[in-house]
Design a protein around this motif. Structure first.
Motif: not given
Ligand code: UDP
Length: 239
Positions: A20, A22-23, A29, A31-33, A35-36, A165, A220
């Protein structure tokens, strides 16, 4: 649909807290969450029963507290709570994608999560709800990897999808050693004997003793969860 025939009917996805990040260096993050969550939606749409065990390493790991001089038990409880925080974020993201979810906590937090009652969880899965397990096993000295294996066995998941990752299991840490080679498949015993980093040893032994395969794959790479569930070659199969 046709060719999109899943190789499994019920899976348990182990998401580390780091998934979770991301960067970000720390925390969640969103946004990343999301996406998942979208990737999980894709596999739900295949009709596969999905349970998730979420870790907490993006917020707090017991080992960190111990290094700072904390008592192991107190540190692990903080770690446990961090998995609940992640679970709430993941639940929110999944629901924004229109997926019905149930948040389960192995320590009692009644106002926001259900306790683990096996038959109830089985019912959720039968009804197509995505079940998010938090707080590991609710006990210190364990990890969410071991919790993932135990719950997978209890709900009769056919495979554990260990999202990482890296692209699978390597002969050495690929981030540190350039010559490290990746295995397409490997036996539990080899993982144990060669002390390869797949999951902690308690988790691996539990899988081995109960013949529960693990697919270690790179989260990823977009679409990898679905590929793994469709039975395509992604990452490393440990069996
Ligand atoms: N933890 C625990 N018992 C459990 C699961 C987790 O005490 O059954 C604690 C432990 O301190 C661990 C932290 O929660 O370091 C976060 O879990 P984990 O390290 O497994 O998360 P991940 O590495 O998957 O993000």
């Amino acid at each position: 649909m046709g060719e999109d025939k899943p190789a499994y009917r019920r899976v348990l996805i182990k998401l580390s807290g780091e998934a979770l990040l991301g960067d970000l260096p720390y925390g969640i993050d969103f946004k990343r969450t999301r996406e998942i969550a979208r990737e999980i939606k894709e596999v739900r749409e295949l009709g596969v029963d999905v349970a998730i065990m979420i870790g907490g390493g993006n917020i707090f790991r017991g080992a960190h507290g111990v290094n700072e001089g904390m008592d192991r038990v107190s540190a692990d409880y903080i770690g446990l709570l961090s998995t609940v925080i992640n679970g709430i974020a993941l639940q929110d993201a999944l629901e924004k994608e229109g997926i019905t979810t149930r948040l389960i906590s192995a320590i009692e937090i009644r106002s926001l999560a259900e306790p683990f009652i096996r038959r109830r969880v089985l019912r959720h899965l039968e009804k197509g709800r995505v079940v998010i397990f938090t707080a590991g096993l609710g006990s210190p000295y364990f990890t969410t990897d071991t919790a993932a294996v135990l719950r997978a066995l209890e709900i009769k998941a056919e495979v554990i999808l260990k999202a990482t990752k890296v692209d699978g299991v390597y002969s050495a840490d690929p981030m540190l050693e350039a010559g490290a080679t990746r295995f397409d498949s490997i036996k539990f015993l080899e993982v144990i004997q060669q002390e390869l980093k797949v999951m902690d040893s308690t988790a691996i032994i539990l899988c081995k003793d109960n013949n529960l395969p693990i697919i270690v794959f790179n989260l990823n790479v977009p679409g990898n969860i679905k590929r793994a569930i469709l039975g395509e070659k992604v990452g490393t199969m440990v069996s």
